[in-house]
Design a protein around this motif. Structure first.
Motif, mmCIF file in Angstrom:
data_model
loop_
_atom_site.group_PDB
_atom_site.id
_atom_site.type_symbol
_atom_site.label_atom_id
_atom_site.label_comp_id
_atom_site.label_asym_id
_atom_site.label_seq_id
_atom_site.Cartn_x
_atom_site.Cartn_y
_atom_site.Cartn_z
ATOM 1 N N THR A 46 0.818 -1.203 0.000
ATOM 2 C CA THR A 46 0.000 0.000 0.000
ATOM 3 C C THR A 46 0.850 1.250 0.000
ATOM 4 O O THR A 46 0.331 2.350 -0.074
ATOM 5 N N SER A 47 2.167 1.104 0.074
ATOM 6 C CA SER A 47 3.037 2.263 0.135
ATOM 7 C C SER A 47 3.206 2.935 -1.208
ATOM 8 O O SER A 47 3.545 4.113 -1.284
ATOM 9 N N GLY A 48 2.979 2.196 -2.304
ATOM 10 C CA GLY A 48 3.167 2.756 -3.632
ATOM 11 C C GLY A 48 4.612 2.803 -4.060
ATOM 12 O O GLY A 48 4.942 3.287 -5.136
ATOM 13 N N LYS A 49 5.536 2.314 -3.248
ATOM 14 C CA LYS A 49 6.951 2.318 -3.588
ATOM 15 C C LYS A 49 7.325 0.999 -4.252
ATOM 16 O O LYS A 49 6.894 -0.056 -3.824
ATOM 17 N N PRO A 50 8.165 1.062 -5.307
ATOM 18 C CA PRO A 50 8.621 -0.180 -5.932
ATOM 19 C C PRO A 50 9.391 -1.029 -4.938
ATOM 20 O O PRO A 50 10.119 -0.509 -4.094
ATOM 21 N N ALA A 111 2.438 -8.026 -8.854
ATOM 22 C CA ALA A 111 3.595 -7.730 -9.694
ATOM 23 C C ALA A 111 4.113 -6.313 -9.492
ATOM 24 O O ALA A 111 3.344 -5.364 -9.397
ATOM 25 N N ARG A 112 5.428 -6.185 -9.441
ATOM 26 C CA ARG A 112 6.055 -4.867 -9.411
ATOM 27 C C ARG A 112 6.525 -4.472 -10.806
ATOM 28 O O ARG A 112 6.856 -3.319 -11.049
ATOM 29 N N MET A 113 6.562 -5.440 -11.702
ATOM 30 C CA MET A 113 6.896 -5.165 -13.094
ATOM 31 C C MET A 113 6.153 -6.156 -13.968
ATOM 32 O O MET A 113 6.044 -7.339 -13.625
ATOM 33 N N THR A 114 5.625 -5.683 -15.084
ATOM 34 C CA THR A 114 4.927 -6.560 -16.016
ATOM 35 C C THR A 114 5.499 -6.371 -17.418
ATOM 36 O O THR A 114 5.953 -5.285 -17.774
ATOM 37 N N GLY A 136 3.632 2.597 -8.584
ATOM 38 C CA GLY A 136 5.039 2.247 -8.656
ATOM 39 C C GLY A 136 5.357 1.072 -9.543
ATOM 40 O O GLY A 136 6.528 0.760 -9.749
ATOM 41 N N ARG A 137 4.349 0.396 -10.080
ATOM 42 C CA ARG A 137 4.613 -0.743 -10.961
ATOM 43 C C ARG A 137 5.145 -0.247 -12.302
ATOM 44 O O ARG A 137 4.663 0.733 -12.861
ATOM 45 N N ILE A 138 6.142 -0.939 -12.822
ATOM 46 C CA ILE A 138 6.656 -0.652 -14.160
ATOM 47 C C ILE A 138 5.981 -1.593 -15.142
ATOM 48 O O ILE A 138 5.956 -2.807 -14.928
ATOM 49 N N GLN A 139 5.437 -1.031 -16.201
ATOM 50 C CA GLN A 139 4.753 -1.828 -17.207
ATOM 51 C C GLN A 139 5.488 -1.667 -18.536
ATOM 52 O O GLN A 139 5.497 -0.591 -19.125
ATOM 53 N N LEU A 140 6.111 -2.737 -18.982
ATOM 54 C CA LEU A 140 6.819 -2.732 -20.256
ATOM 55 C C LEU A 140 5.928 -3.355 -21.318
ATOM 56 O O LEU A 140 5.540 -4.517 -21.216
ATOM 57 N N LYS A 141 5.600 -2.563 -22.330
ATOM 58 C CA LYS A 141 4.835 -3.078 -23.470
ATOM 59 C C LYS A 141 5.770 -3.066 -24.678
ATOM 60 O O LYS A 141 6.217 -2.012 -25.128
ATOM 61 N N VAL A 142 6.057 -4.238 -25.182
ATOM 62 C CA VAL A 142 7.057 -4.382 -26.230
ATOM 63 C C VAL A 142 6.697 -3.585 -27.478
ATOM 64 O O VAL A 142 7.556 -2.937 -28.083
ATOM 65 N N ILE A 167 15.843 -6.499 -24.250
ATOM 66 C CA ILE A 167 16.867 -6.822 -23.250
ATOM 67 C C ILE A 167 17.360 -5.553 -22.571
ATOM 68 O O ILE A 167 17.468 -5.481 -21.342
ATOM 69 N N GLY A 168 17.658 -4.535 -23.360
ATOM 70 C CA GLY A 168 18.136 -3.279 -22.801
ATOM 71 C C GLY A 168 17.107 -2.622 -21.893
ATOM 72 O O GLY A 168 17.457 -2.097 -20.823
ATOM 73 N N GLN A 169 15.839 -2.663 -22.299
ATOM 74 C CA GLN A 169 14.802 -2.014 -21.501
ATOM 75 C C GLN A 169 14.534 -2.766 -20.206
ATOM 76 O O GLN A 169 14.309 -2.145 -19.156
ATOM 77 N N ILE A 170 14.515 -4.078 -20.257
ATOM 78 C CA ILE A 170 14.302 -4.852 -19.037
ATOM 79 C C ILE A 170 15.394 -4.538 -18.021
ATOM 80 O O ILE A 170 15.123 -4.316 -16.829
ATOM 81 N N THR A 171 16.634 -4.506 -18.475
ATOM 82 C CA THR A 171 17.738 -4.188 -17.563
ATOM 83 C C THR A 171 17.574 -2.795 -16.981
ATOM 84 O O THR A 171 17.765 -2.588 -15.765
ATOM 85 N N ALA A 172 17.217 -1.824 -17.804
ATOM 86 C CA ALA A 172 17.018 -0.455 -17.320
ATOM 87 C C ALA A 172 15.901 -0.402 -16.276
ATOM 88 O O ALA A 172 16.017 0.299 -15.260
ATOM 89 N N ASP A 173 14.829 -1.160 -16.507
ATOM 90 C CA ASP A 173 13.711 -1.171 -15.562
ATOM 91 C C ASP A 173 14.101 -1.845 -14.248
ATOM 92 O O ASP A 173 13.701 -1.402 -13.168
ATOM 93 N N TYR A 174 14.868 -2.915 -14.324
ATOM 94 C CA TYR A 174 15.346 -3.561 -13.098
ATOM 95 C C TYR A 174 16.181 -2.593 -12.272
ATOM 96 O O TYR A 174 16.079 -2.551 -11.037
#
Length: 330
Positions: A46-50, A111-114, A136-142, A167-174
């Motif tokens: 509930t904090s909204g923080k990743p 999920a914190r990332m999708t 705070g969730r990161i959502q990657l849409k290819v 690959i580059g975007q996933i690493t950046a999001d992590y």
């Protein structure tokens, strides 16, 4: 990959299923938001923080991928810092027409990332995410990442260039979710791209160098990004490729054109999706073999079950390479 229902029929059926799952998803989100996280793994909270995944905390980033080809890559790029769940992880499931379950809703809720393919390929995943908002969730849409809008070819995991973009975007999001372990993520990416994908990269370069410009035929649009990446010349009408991919009937003109290309041996190799072998496709495979045209196969999702992205792709690339060698004598 054809189910008892055609793809258009399954889409109609899925509307009711998604409505039900939407209600279940909202309930799952409420449950996840109020439950304690005594295990130390990341949740919606509930904090909204990743959620952090620092090596000191022992926490992991909870990642949900709509399809296992992206999930396999995400897991290898995150190592012990992530826990990746792929919703489509069965070779018999059709990502176009998947019907989400209550369990899927609960998984997405935490999920914190999708990672979603997009481009109209997995609209059910968009509905699950909409029903499960999380600060705070990161959502990657290819599709958005590589600049392909709905209506374009969604099969971006068959584009070597797009794979490396993801690959580059996933690493950046992590690194955004877990800056404390940024160096680890950079190392994991370097290892994955240069060593883990070494054979994959070599096959792509080798095929492009040796067989660029070779005319091929195919059963559906899933082959087009791969052909582009390898420099092969696709002769099959795109209208036919799209029709088979979307589960609609190809035109008589397109079928006649392909029959002529096979009979006249204008194509050197025929490539088909063995998980979506419609009667029209089966007939073309039969005709190609009868004319002595080598046939290669691809699949829509990881096969066999449990294979990694690179194992799957390397096996298919080697099969295509062998077919091209037989066809051209090179």
């Amino acid at each position: 990959m054809k189910a008892a229902l055609s793809r258009p029929q399954a889409r109609t059926k899925r509307i009711a299923a998604l409505a039900t799952v939407g209600v279940l998803a909202a309930s799952a989100l409420a449950a996840c938001s109020t439950s304690s996280d005594s295990s130390g793994s990341s949740g919606s909270g509930t904090s909204g923080k990743p959620a952090a995944a620092s090596s000191g905390s022992g926490q992991q980033i909870q990642v949900v991928a709509a399809e296992n080809f992206w999930g396999s890559i995400a897991s290898q790029l995150g190592g012990s810092h992530v826990k990746v769940t792929s919703i489509i992880d069965n070779p018999d499931a059709d990502p176009h027409d998947y019907e989400p379950t209550a369990a899927d809703a609960r998984t997405v809720a935490g999920a914190r990332m999708t990672i979603v393919n997009g481009i109209g390929y997995d609209t059910w995943a968009d509905k699950l995410l909409s029903a499960n908002p999380a600060a705070g969730r990161i959502q990657l849409k290819v599709g958005d990442l590589v600049g392909i809008a709905p209506g374009g070819n969604p099969h971006r995991w068959y584009s070597p260039q797009n794979v490396h973009q993801v690959i580059g975007q996933i690493t950046a999001d992590y690194k955004k979710l877990d800056p404390a372990d940024a160096a680890d993520f950079d190392t994991l990416r370097s290892t994955f791209e240069t060593k883990t994908l070494g054979t994959y990269n070599q096959l792509i370069t080798g095929i492009k160098t040796k067989y660029a410009g070779t005319p091929i035929g195919a059963s559906e649009s899933i082959v087009s990004p791969l052909a582009d990446g390898l420099g092969l010349k696709m002769l099959t009408p795109y209208s036919f490729l799209s029709a088979i991919s979307e589960g609609t009937d190809p035109t008589a003109h397109d079928k006649s054109e392909i029959d002529r290309q096979i009979k006249d041996k204008q194509i050197k190799v025929y490539v088909y999706n063995s998980q979506n072998a419609t009667p029209d496709v089966q007939q073309q495979v039969k005709e190609a073999r009868a004319e002595g045209i080598p046939v290669a196969t691809v699949t829509e999702t990881l096969t066999p079950a449990g294979a990694s992205f690179q194992q799957w792709q390397v096996r298919e690339l080697r099969g295509l390479q062998a077919a091209l060698a037989k066809a051209t004598g090179k």
